[in-house]
Design a protein around this motif. Structure first.
Motif, short mmCIF file in Angstrom:
data_model
loop_
_atom_site.label_atom_id
_atom_site.label_comp_id
_atom_site.label_asym_id
_atom_site.label_seq_id
_atom_site.Cartn_x
_atom_site.Cartn_y
_atom_site.Cartn_z
N ASN A 44 -1.25 2.55 4.75
CA ASN A 44 -0.13 3.43 5.11
C ASN A 44 1.21 2.93 4.58
OD1 ASN A 44 -1.59 5.43 6.51
ND2 ASN A 44 -1.62 4.19 8.37
N GLN A 45 1.35 1.60 4.46
CA GLN A 45 2.61 1.06 3.96
C GLN A 45 2.70 1.12 2.45
OE1 GLN A 45 2.88 -2.92 5.61
NE2 GLN A 45 3.84 -2.19 7.50
N GLN A 46 1.57 1.02 1.76
CA GLN A 46 1.55 1.04 0.30
C GLN A 46 0.44 1.97 -0.20
OE1 GLN A 46 1.16 -3.00 -1.10
NE2 GLN A 46 2.73 -3.76 0.29
N PRO A 47 0.57 3.27 0.12
CA PRO A 47 -0.52 4.19 -0.23
C PRO A 47 -0.66 4.42 -1.72
CG PRO A 47 1.38 5.41 0.57
CD PRO A 47 1.71 3.95 0.75
N LEU A 48 -1.90 4.54 -2.15
CA LEU A 48 -2.17 4.98 -3.51
C LEU A 48 -1.73 6.44 -3.62
CD1 LEU A 48 -3.63 4.17 -6.21
CD2 LEU A 48 -5.69 5.21 -5.24
N VAL A 49 -1.18 6.81 -4.77
CA VAL A 49 -0.72 8.19 -4.96
C VAL A 49 -1.87 9.15 -4.68
CG1 VAL A 49 0.14 9.87 -6.61
CG2 VAL A 49 1.06 7.55 -6.61
N GLY A 50 -1.66 10.09 -3.76
CA GLY A 50 -2.69 11.05 -3.39
C GLY A 50 -3.30 10.78 -2.04
N ILE A 51 -3.23 9.54 -1.57
CA ILE A 51 -3.70 9.23 -0.22
C ILE A 51 -2.59 9.55 0.77
CG2 ILE A 51 -4.32 7.35 1.35
CD1 ILE A 51 -5.93 6.10 -0.88
N TYR A 58 -11.94 2.53 16.81
CA TYR A 58 -12.48 1.24 17.24
C TYR A 58 -13.04 0.44 16.07
CZ TYR A 58 -12.61 2.86 22.12
OH TYR A 58 -12.29 3.30 23.37
N ARG A 59 -13.92 1.08 15.29
CA ARG A 59 -14.67 0.32 14.30
C ARG A 59 -14.84 1.11 13.00
NH1 ARG A 59 -18.75 3.81 13.63
NH2 ARG A 59 -19.53 4.76 15.52
N SER A 60 -13.92 2.03 12.75
CA SER A 60 -13.95 2.79 11.50
C SER A 60 -12.53 3.22 11.14
CB SER A 60 -14.87 4.01 11.62
OG SER A 60 -14.39 4.91 12.59
N LEU A 61 -12.37 3.64 9.90
CA LEU A 61 -11.06 4.06 9.41
C LEU A 61 -11.23 5.35 8.62
CD1 LEU A 61 -8.03 3.24 9.12
CD2 LEU A 61 -8.67 2.22 6.92
N LEU A 62 -10.51 6.39 9.05
CA LEU A 62 -10.52 7.65 8.32
C LEU A 62 -9.35 7.66 7.34
CD1 LEU A 62 -11.83 10.53 8.14
CD2 LEU A 62 -10.01 11.29 9.69
N VAL A 63 -9.66 7.89 6.07
CA VAL A 63 -8.63 7.91 5.03
C VAL A 63 -8.55 9.32 4.47
CG1 VAL A 63 -7.86 6.93 2.84
CG2 VAL A 63 -9.08 5.48 4.49
N ASN A 64 -7.41 9.97 4.70
CA ASN A 64 -7.19 11.33 4.20
C ASN A 64 -6.52 11.28 2.83
OD1 ASN A 64 -8.13 12.67 6.59
ND2 ASN A 64 -6.21 12.15 7.58
N TYR A 65 -6.85 12.24 1.99
CA TYR A 65 -6.24 12.30 0.66
C TYR A 65 -6.10 13.75 0.22
CZ TYR A 65 -11.03 12.96 -1.06
OH TYR A 65 -12.30 13.43 -1.26
N ASP A 66 -5.25 13.97 -0.77
CA ASP A 66 -5.02 15.29 -1.35
C ASP A 66 -5.91 15.43 -2.57
OD1 ASP A 66 -4.11 17.59 -2.60
OD2 ASP A 66 -1.97 17.12 -2.37
N HIS A 73 -13.81 9.65 -6.05
CA HIS A 73 -14.31 8.38 -6.58
C HIS A 73 -13.15 7.40 -6.80
CE1 HIS A 73 -13.00 8.66 -10.82
NE2 HIS A 73 -13.15 9.96 -10.68
N GLU A 74 -11.95 7.91 -7.07
CA GLU A 74 -10.79 7.02 -7.20
C GLU A 74 -10.40 6.43 -5.84
OE1 GLU A 74 -7.96 8.65 -10.64
OE2 GLU A 74 -8.43 10.20 -9.13
N VAL A 75 -10.50 7.25 -4.80
CA VAL A 75 -10.19 6.78 -3.44
C VAL A 75 -11.19 5.70 -3.03
CG1 VAL A 75 -10.02 7.41 -1.01
CG2 VAL A 75 -9.16 8.97 -2.76
N THR A 76 -12.47 5.97 -3.22
CA THR A 76 -13.49 4.99 -2.80
C THR A 76 -13.39 3.70 -3.61
OG1 THR A 76 -15.13 6.02 -4.27
CG2 THR A 76 -15.07 6.77 -1.99
N GLY A 77 -13.06 3.81 -4.90
CA GLY A 77 -12.89 2.61 -5.71
C GLY A 77 -11.71 1.78 -5.23
N TYR A 78 -10.61 2.45 -4.90
CA TYR A 78 -9.43 1.77 -4.37
C TYR A 78 -9.76 1.05 -3.06
CZ TYR A 78 -4.99 1.63 -1.73
OH TYR A 78 -3.92 1.27 -0.96
N LEU A 79 -10.50 1.72 -2.19
CA LEU A 79 -10.85 1.12 -0.91
C LEU A 79 -11.81 -0.05 -1.07
CD1 LEU A 79 -11.25 4.34 1.28
CD2 LEU A 79 -9.28 2.80 1.15
#
Length: 246
Positions: A44-51, A58-66, A73-79
């Motif tokens: 959230n502090q340094q988001p990749l463009v589009g995220i 508790y034990r998971s993270l939801l990542v929203n993107y445009d 595949h770019e989002v998953t590679g970044y993560l």
């Protein structure tokens, strides 16, 4: 952010066409939750463009993107890159010191819960205030704060019959957790006290003050002290930045 230890695993799962979920397994664990919240802060502090947003649980993270600005595949590679980075110092967190009026009309289940554990009401209060809690997640209702770190002697199954209305500000126990309520809502948790603090206020910026990864400690106040604090407009308890682990 600290990298994930070798003993922990994760998987990245697509969610519809504009989100992915990083799933760390089935367990509620403070270290797993710490990795989730640290990762959310970093994204959230340094988001990749589009995220657009990272939302911790508790034990998971939801990542929203445009999806018009970035491919999945770019989002998953970044993560994947973030998850395998060397260990880093975790960011500071806020430690909140929250007043609670326990028992009586403020915590109508306190005596019953104490009896279930063969404790006095005072012993329940003493054990409840001695812990430093970690905010695992905000959810269910606006500002509802799930806290980990409850003394094991106070772990209590939820009520068989949930109440349709629980007052705003209720401090409650359900299972292995305690919680801070912010709005009136249904609940099957046991009510042990009440705070004049409201973490959620729709006309405030930010609307929700308590956040995942924060620390919370409680201290008891009398009914008169409670009423005095409750009369303060937009009362906010004391807090400070901390670097120590919780």
């Amino acid at each position: 952010m600290k990298g994930i230890p070798n003993s922990l695993t994760w998987k990245i799962v697509p969610v519809a066409d504009q989100a992915v979920l990083i799933d760390f397994g089935e367990y509620i664990d403070p270290q797993i939750n710490k990795h989730v919240t640290d990762l959310a802060i970093l994204i959230n502090q340094q988001p990749l463009v589009g995220i657009t947003k990272a939302i911790p649980t508790y034990r998971s993270l939801l990542v929203n993107y445009d999806s018009l600005r970035i491919r999945q595949h770019e989002v998953t590679g970044y993560l994947q890159d973030l998850l395998t980075q060397p260990r880093r110092k975790s960011p500071p967190f806020r430690a909140w010191h929250i007043p609670v009026c326990y028992g009586g009309s403020y915590g109508i289940d306190l005596e019953t819960l104490a009896g279930q554990h063969q404790l006095s009401s005072l012993e329940v209060i003493e054990r409840h205030v001695k812990s430093l809690y970690r905010v695992y997640m905000i959810g269910f209702m606006p500002g509802f704060t799930y806290l980990g770190g409850l003394d094991e002697s106070l772990h209590t199954p939820r009520r068989d019959s949930p109440r349709l209305k629980v007052p705003a500000g209720s401090i409650s126990i359900g299972g292995m957790q305690t919680a801070v309520g912010s709005v009136e809502a249904p609940s099957g948790w046991h009510l042990i006290g009440k705070t004049p603090f409201r973490s959620f206020a729709p006309d405030r910026n930010p609307a929700v003050l308590l956040q995942s990864g924060d620390a919370v400690s409680f201290y008891p106040v009398s009914a008169d002290e409670y009423q005095s604090l409750a009369q303060q407009v937009d009362y906010v308890p004391e807090w400070s930045w901390q670097d120590a682990e919780i």
